[in-house]
Design a protein around this motif. Structure first.
Motif, PDB file in Angstrom:
ATOM      1  N   VAL A 139       0.840  -1.201   0.000  1.00 38.09           N
ATOM      2  CA  VAL A 139       0.000   0.000   0.000  1.00 38.09           C
ATOM      3  C   VAL A 139       0.876   1.253   0.000  1.00 38.09           C
ATOM      4  CG1 VAL A 139      -1.728   1.309   1.303  1.00 38.09           C
ATOM      5  CG2 VAL A 139      -1.963  -1.170   1.050  1.00 38.09           C
ATOM      6  N   THR A 140       2.001   1.219   0.693  1.00 40.66           N
ATOM      7  CA  THR A 140       2.941   2.346   0.658  1.00 40.66           C
ATOM      8  C   THR A 140       3.411   2.598  -0.771  1.00 40.66           C
ATOM      9  OG1 THR A 140       3.697   1.905   2.918  1.00 40.66           O
ATOM     10  CG2 THR A 140       5.149   3.228   1.520  1.00 40.66           C
ATOM     11  N   ARG A 141       3.697   1.530  -1.508  1.00 38.23           N
ATOM     12  CA  ARG A 141       4.126   1.686  -2.906  1.00 38.23           C
ATOM     13  C   ARG A 141       3.018   2.326  -3.742  1.00 38.23           C
ATOM     14  NH1 ARG A 141       6.149  -3.488  -1.944  1.00 38.23           N
ATOM     15  NH2 ARG A 141       4.516  -4.485  -3.196  1.00 38.23           N
ATOM     16  N   PHE A 142       1.791   1.855  -3.560  1.00 37.48           N
ATOM     17  CA  PHE A 142       0.670   2.441  -4.298  1.00 37.48           C
ATOM     18  C   PHE A 142       0.548   3.933  -3.989  1.00 37.48           C
ATOM     19  CE2 PHE A 142      -0.747  -1.809  -5.260  1.00 37.48           C
ATOM     20  CZ  PHE A 142      -1.672  -1.694  -6.298  1.00 37.48           C
ATOM     21  N   LEU A 143       0.619   4.279  -2.699  1.00 35.85           N
ATOM     22  CA  LEU A 143       0.494   5.678  -2.287  1.00 35.85           C
ATOM     23  C   LEU A 143       1.623   6.542  -2.833  1.00 35.85           C
ATOM     24  CD1 LEU A 143      -0.637   5.688   1.462  1.00 35.85           C
ATOM     25  CD2 LEU A 143      -1.615   7.088  -0.362  1.00 35.85           C
ATOM     26  N   THR A 144       2.848   6.033  -2.739  1.00 35.98           N
ATOM     27  CA  THR A 144       4.008   6.803  -3.182  1.00 35.98           C
ATOM     28  C   THR A 144       3.952   7.066  -4.682  1.00 35.98           C
ATOM     29  OG1 THR A 144       5.343   5.856  -1.389  1.00 35.98           O
ATOM     30  CG2 THR A 144       6.537   6.877  -3.213  1.00 35.98           C
ATOM     31  N   ARG A 145       3.518   6.049  -5.427  1.00 31.60           N
ATOM     32  CA  ARG A 145       3.396   6.237  -6.882  1.00 31.60           C
ATOM     33  C   ARG A 145       2.255   7.204  -7.220  1.00 31.60           C
ATOM     34  NH1 ARG A 145       4.302   0.251  -7.362  1.00 31.60           N
ATOM     35  NH2 ARG A 145       2.043   0.063  -7.576  1.00 31.60           N
ATOM     36  N   ALA A 146       1.178   7.159  -6.423  1.00 32.71           N
ATOM     37  CA  ALA A 146       0.018   8.008  -6.709  1.00 32.71           C
ATOM     38  C   ALA A 146       0.272   9.473  -6.358  1.00 32.71           C
ATOM     39  CB  ALA A 146      -1.201   7.492  -5.946  1.00 32.71           C
ATOM     40  N   PRO A 148       3.562  11.215  -5.510  1.00 31.44           N
ATOM     41  CA  PRO A 148       5.012  11.300  -5.276  1.00 31.44           C
ATOM     42  C   PRO A 148       5.447  12.651  -4.720  1.00 31.44           C
ATOM     43  CG  PRO A 148       4.509  11.432  -7.620  1.00 31.44           C
ATOM     44  CD  PRO A 148       3.238  11.041  -6.938  1.00 31.44           C
ATOM     45  N   HIS A 149       4.680  13.696  -4.961  1.00 26.55           N
ATOM     46  CA  HIS A 149       5.032  15.029  -4.453  1.00 26.55           C
ATOM     47  C   HIS A 149       4.792  15.148  -2.955  1.00 26.55           C
ATOM     48  CE1 HIS A 149       0.741  15.014  -5.093  1.00 26.55           C
ATOM     49  NE2 HIS A 149       0.638  16.047  -4.276  1.00 26.55           N
ATOM     50  N   ARG A 150       4.021  14.234  -2.380  1.00 23.03           N
ATOM     51  CA  ARG A 150       3.672  14.317  -0.958  1.00 23.03           C
ATOM     52  C   ARG A 150       4.364  13.275  -0.089  1.00 23.03           C
ATOM     53  NH1 ARG A 150      -0.635  16.640   1.359  1.00 23.03           N
ATOM     54  NH2 ARG A 150       0.578  16.024   3.176  1.00 23.03           N
ATOM     55  N   LEU A 151       4.734  12.146  -0.666  1.00 23.19           N
ATOM     56  CA  LEU A 151       5.328  11.074   0.131  1.00 23.19           C
ATOM     57  C   LEU A 151       6.825  10.980  -0.108  1.00 23.19           C
ATOM     58  CD1 LEU A 151       2.194  10.147  -0.090  1.00 23.19           C
ATOM     59  CD2 LEU A 151       3.095   7.943   0.650  1.00 23.19           C
ATOM     60  N   ASP A 152       7.562  10.889   0.977  1.00 21.26           N
ATOM     61  CA  ASP A 152       8.998  10.636   0.897  1.00 21.26           C
ATOM     62  C   ASP A 152       9.383   9.783   2.102  1.00 21.26           C
ATOM     63  OD1 ASP A 152       9.325  12.370   3.138  1.00 21.26           O
ATOM     64  OD2 ASP A 152       9.527  14.100   1.796  1.00 21.26           O
ATOM     65  N   ALA A 153      10.673   9.572   2.302  1.00 17.58           N
ATOM     66  CA  ALA A 153      11.132   8.670   3.368  1.00 17.58           C
ATOM     67  C   ALA A 153      10.696   9.143   4.748  1.00 17.58           C
ATOM     68  CB  ALA A 153      12.654   8.547   3.316  1.00 17.58           C
ATOM     69  N   ARG A 154      10.453  10.442   4.902  1.00 15.31           N
ATOM     70  CA  ARG A 154      10.097  10.975   6.227  1.00 15.31           C
ATOM     71  C   ARG A 154       8.644  10.698   6.608  1.00 15.31           C
ATOM     72  NH1 ARG A 154      11.306  17.017   4.992  1.00 15.31           N
ATOM     73  NH2 ARG A 154      10.255  16.254   3.126  1.00 15.31           N
ATOM     74  N   ASN A 155       7.740  10.666   5.638  1.00 16.36           N
ATOM     75  CA  ASN A 155       6.322  10.586   5.993  1.00 16.36           C
ATOM     76  C   ASN A 155       5.572   9.392   5.394  1.00 16.36           C
ATOM     77  OD1 ASN A 155       5.994  11.276   3.309  1.00 16.36           O
ATOM     78  ND2 ASN A 155       5.020  13.242   3.685  1.00 16.36           N
ATOM     79  N   PRO A 199      -1.891  17.951  -5.427  1.00 15.51           N
ATOM     80  CA  PRO A 199      -1.340  19.307  -5.427  1.00 15.51           C
ATOM     81  C   PRO A 199      -2.448  20.329  -5.594  1.00 15.51           C
ATOM     82  CG  PRO A 199      -0.913  18.201  -7.518  1.00 15.51           C
ATOM     83  CD  PRO A 199      -1.484  17.163  -6.592  1.00 15.51           C
ATOM     84  N   ALA A 200      -2.246  21.509  -5.069  1.00 10.76           N
ATOM     85  CA  ALA A 200      -3.231  22.569  -5.193  1.00 10.76           C
ATOM     86  C   ALA A 200      -3.402  22.935  -6.666  1.00 10.76           C
ATOM     87  CB  ALA A 200      -2.779  23.796  -4.402  1.00 10.76           C
ATOM     88  N   ALA A 201      -4.640  23.229  -7.024  1.00 10.13           N
ATOM     89  CA  ALA A 201      -4.938  23.573  -8.423  1.00 10.13           C
ATOM     90  C   ALA A 201      -4.354  24.946  -8.762  1.00 10.13           C
ATOM     91  CB  ALA A 201      -6.440  23.568  -8.632  1.00 10.13           C
TER      92      ALA A 201
END
Length: 201
Positions: A139-146, A148-155, A199-201
């Motif tokens: 699920v982390t992989r799905f989220l990170t791919r969906a 990518p601008h919001r998920l990184d190693a920290r969160n 991301p914000a529109a």
């Protein structure tokens, strides 16, 4: 050579697991006895021992099959996304719908997974926990791919567990036939992810 188990034998085991999961959910695993399970199955304890030699064996088979099922659903979601050429966000959304569809029909199994894994022996407990970790990683992989601008190693872990927090406890409040259906709730979760992680529109 040992005789192969019949289809009827496996069907009966499935029935026992359904009933045992209900017993564990209603009484708790420690409080439910083999007598309780046998009575709920409409059989004798001696007959129940023909299929399982202990309550722990029932719990392990229940969780073993259920965690394999969750991993299979992830594989199916990935295959569906490829077959339908879904983008990464649509693939994640489809996985959420798939999980909640499963949760609607397997609430008692999910309760056992969340509450009763600790009662297994060490080797069996670690196997189930490893499968749970595999589900979380997928699920982390799905989220990170969906997103990518919001998920990184920290969160990554925090946001993945946020998603699980939204969907894993539906058995405590979301009732089939209630004001909101499981499919409708899936769409609410997806909408919240889109508004909160896109991301914000």
């Amino acid at each position: 050579m040992a005789r192969p188990k019949s289809l009827q034998h496996e069907f009966r085991r499935d029935e026992i697991l359904d009933i045992a999961a209900q017993c564990f959910a209603e009484r708790s695993y420690p409080a439910a006895s083999m007598n309780d399970i046998a009575a709920s199955c409409g059989t004798s304890k001696a007959r129940l021992y023909h299929y399982y030699d202990s309550k722990e064996a029932i719990l392990f088979d229940l969780l073993d099959r259920y965690t394999q099922r969750l991993l299979a659903l992830i594989g199916q979601a990935e295959a569906t996304a490829q077959r339908r050429s879904l983008d990464e966000r649509a693939a994640l959304h489809e996985l959420i719908r798939t999980f909640l569809d499963e949760y609607e029909h397997s609430a008692t199994r999910h309760i056992a997974l969340l509450h009763d894994t600790k009662f297994l022996g060490e080797a069996q407990r670690e196997l189930i926990l490893d499968r749970q970790r595999d589900v979380v990683s997928a699920v982390t992989r799905f989220l990170t791919r969906a997103y990518p601008h919001r998920l990184d190693a920290r969160n990554q872990t925090a946001l993945t567990m946020m998603l699980f927090g939204m969907i894993n406890w539906t058995f405590t409040w979301l009732r089939p036939g209630g004001a909101m259906s499981y499919p409708a709730f899936a769409e609410e979760v997806i909408a919240l992810l889109e508004r909160g992680l896109a991301p914000a529109a």
